[in-house]
Motif scaffolding. Structure first.
Motif, mmCIF file in Angstrom:
data_model
loop_
_atom_site.group_PDB
_atom_site.id
_atom_site.type_symbol
_atom_site.label_atom_id
_atom_site.label_comp_id
_atom_site.label_asym_id
_atom_site.label_seq_id
_atom_site.Cartn_x
_atom_site.Cartn_y
_atom_site.Cartn_z
ATOM 1 N N GLU A 40 68.731 -30.962 15.510
ATOM 2 C CA GLU A 40 67.367 -30.698 15.963
ATOM 3 C C GLU A 40 67.068 -31.382 17.293
ATOM 4 O OE1 GLU A 40 64.675 -31.401 12.669
ATOM 5 O OE2 GLU A 40 65.134 -29.405 11.879
ATOM 6 N N SER A 41 67.974 -32.242 17.757
ATOM 7 C CA SER A 41 67.869 -32.835 19.100
ATOM 8 C C SER A 41 68.788 -32.125 20.085
ATOM 9 C CB SER A 41 68.227 -34.329 19.046
ATOM 10 O OG SER A 41 67.364 -35.034 18.192
ATOM 11 N N ALA A 42 69.431 -31.027 19.631
ATOM 12 C CA ALA A 42 70.380 -30.270 20.464
ATOM 13 C C ALA A 42 71.528 -31.139 20.944
ATOM 14 C CB ALA A 42 69.669 -29.615 21.644
ATOM 15 N N VAL A 43 71.919 -32.106 20.131
ATOM 16 C CA VAL A 43 73.089 -32.942 20.393
ATOM 17 C C VAL A 43 74.114 -32.598 19.320
ATOM 18 C CG1 VAL A 43 73.987 -35.285 20.503
ATOM 19 C CG2 VAL A 43 71.725 -34.771 21.443
ATOM 20 N N LEU A 44 75.296 -32.180 19.735
ATOM 21 C CA LEU A 44 76.284 -31.648 18.805
ATOM 22 C C LEU A 44 77.291 -32.725 18.406
ATOM 23 C CD1 LEU A 44 77.008 -28.192 20.490
ATOM 24 C CD2 LEU A 44 75.149 -28.842 18.936
ATOM 25 N N LEU A 45 77.397 -32.941 17.095
ATOM 26 C CA LEU A 45 78.355 -33.880 16.535
ATOM 27 C C LEU A 45 79.323 -33.107 15.660
ATOM 28 C CD1 LEU A 45 79.125 -36.919 16.121
ATOM 29 C CD2 LEU A 45 77.699 -36.861 14.070
ATOM 30 N N SER A 46 80.608 -33.294 15.888
ATOM 31 C CA SER A 46 81.644 -32.631 15.104
ATOM 32 C C SER A 46 82.464 -33.695 14.394
ATOM 33 C CB SER A 46 82.549 -31.789 16.018
ATOM 34 O OG SER A 46 83.583 -31.184 15.281
ATOM 35 N N GLY A 47 82.675 -33.519 13.085
ATOM 36 C CA GLY A 47 83.400 -34.547 12.355
ATOM 37 C C GLY A 47 83.972 -34.039 11.049
ATOM 38 N N ALA A 48 84.762 -34.897 10.400
ATOM 39 C CA ALA A 48 85.419 -34.535 9.152
ATOM 40 C C ALA A 48 85.451 -35.742 8.224
ATOM 41 C CB ALA A 48 86.835 -34.031 9.408
ATOM 42 N N VAL A 49 85.360 -35.450 6.926
ATOM 43 C CA VAL A 49 85.416 -36.464 5.877
ATOM 44 C C VAL A 49 86.727 -36.282 5.124
ATOM 45 C CG1 VAL A 49 84.248 -37.449 3.871
ATOM 46 C CG2 VAL A 49 82.902 -36.341 5.655
ATOM 47 N N VAL A 50 87.481 -37.368 4.969
ATOM 48 C CA VAL A 50 88.793 -37.303 4.322
ATOM 49 C C VAL A 50 88.885 -38.383 3.248
ATOM 50 C CG1 VAL A 50 89.896 -36.364 6.384
ATOM 51 C CG2 VAL A 50 89.825 -38.838 6.044
ATOM 52 N N PRO A 51 89.851 -38.246 2.319
ATOM 53 C CA PRO A 51 89.980 -39.244 1.251
ATOM 54 C C PRO A 51 90.467 -40.580 1.777
ATOM 55 C CG PRO A 51 91.161 -37.202 0.713
ATOM 56 C CD PRO A 51 90.804 -37.141 2.161
ATOM 57 N N GLY A 52 90.087 -41.634 1.074
ATOM 58 C CA GLY A 52 90.575 -42.962 1.399
ATOM 59 C C GLY A 52 89.613 -43.730 2.277
ATOM 60 N N MET A 53 89.479 -44.994 2.001
ATOM 61 C CA MET A 53 88.553 -45.852 2.743
ATOM 62 C C MET A 53 89.314 -46.594 3.831
ATOM 63 S SD MET A 53 85.945 -48.632 1.116
ATOM 64 C CE MET A 53 85.009 -49.788 2.113
ATOM 65 N N LEU A 54 88.833 -46.486 5.046
ATOM 66 C CA LEU A 54 89.478 -47.151 6.169
ATOM 67 C C LEU A 54 89.558 -48.647 5.927
ATOM 68 C CD1 LEU A 54 90.496 -46.778 9.170
ATOM 69 C CD2 LEU A 54 88.195 -47.460 9.832
ATOM 70 N N ALA A 55 90.736 -49.221 6.115
ATOM 71 C CA ALA A 55 90.907 -50.664 6.021
ATOM 72 C C ALA A 55 90.528 -51.268 7.362
ATOM 73 C CB ALA A 55 92.347 -51.012 5.660
#
Length: 254
Positions: free
Chosen positions: A90-105
């Motif tokens: 809604e701010s016309a700012v584009l974010l592209s991302g992905a969610v994957v298994p496992g918690m970053l150490a």
């Protein structure tokens, strides 16, 4: 911002980046700085509390125009990313991302002034980057293994026809739960969260205004990024279609 390791839920790592920032730096530096301001402000507004208080099991790292968000409960993570992504769109700012298994150490220690350790290569971040390869627009992809872990057994909710038939099942799952908006993506081998939907914290949407804003972006960086804006317009339409099936939003006028 950093969280502490937790013990419950399905662990996850999210990696995302702003779309079009390299072009903006060159063609319209003012627009680039504005997008970065929005990026940091909204990330802080939506995620800072998750690293403290009632949600100590999460962490956030911001690097220039990219972000890593990790934790022990992917459903909580998806709820927070839903709100964050809506704010960006809604701010016309584009974010592209992905969610994957496992918690970053992650280890936030540093021992020399002004010398900071960055992300190690490989692991969840690299996996998320691979999912994003070749995608356009403000996407929120979800690894299919994670999606299967949280979707109700036999619900068929991740298919359009299956959800239309079975959305009324599992009444214990609220109509604004992200599990109702996890779908199989047609262009990448993963699922996707159709995040632009109404929830209890945001009772109103502005789809007409948002679509118009994305269609009329006219800063100097828009030309090389035009496919991303067009893809985001199409994404909103797909999100609204799923919202209508969930009886959350009325039909959008043609």
């Amino acid at each position: 911002m950093w969280g502490r390791p937790g013990k419950q839920g399905v662990p996850f790592t999210y990696y995302g980046r702003l779309v079009g920032i390299p072009a903006s730096y060159t063609l319209a530096p003012g627009a680039a700085y504005h997008k970065l301001d929005v990026f940091y402000d909204l990330a802080h507004d939506h995620l800072h509390q998750v690293c403290e208080g009632a949600h100590p099991d999460f962490g956030v790292q911001l690097y220039s125009y990219s972000m890593v968000f990790f934790g022990e409960d992917v459903l909580t993570g998806l709820r927070l990313l839903h709100g964050l992504y809506m704010g960006f769109l809604e701010s016309a700012v584009l974010l592209s991302g992905a969610v994957v298994p496992g918690m970053l150490a992650a280890d936030p220690r540093f021992s020399v002034r002004n010398f900071y350790q960055g992300l190690a290569p490989g692991g969840p971040v690299e996996q998320a980057e691979r999912l994003l390869e070749g995608t356009e627009g403000a996407r929120l992809l979800v690894d299919s293994e994670l999606a299967s872990a949280v979707l109700p057994d036999g619900s068929e909710w991740d298919r359009t026809e299956g959800y239309a038939r079975n959305y009324h099942r599992h009444p214990e799952i609220a109509l604004d739960d992200p599990r109702r908006f996890l779908v199989r993506s047609g262009d990448v081998p993963s699922h996707e969260l159709l995040y632009y939907y109404r929830d209890r914290r945001r009772p109103r949407l502005s789809p007409d205004a948002t679509l118009l804003q994305l269609s009329q972006v006219n800063d100097k960086s828009a030309a090389p990024n035009l496919p991303h804006y067009q893809a985001s317009v199409g994404l909103i339409q797909r999100c609204l279609e799923r919202s209508q099936a969930a009886l959350i939003n009325p039909p959008v006028p043609a």
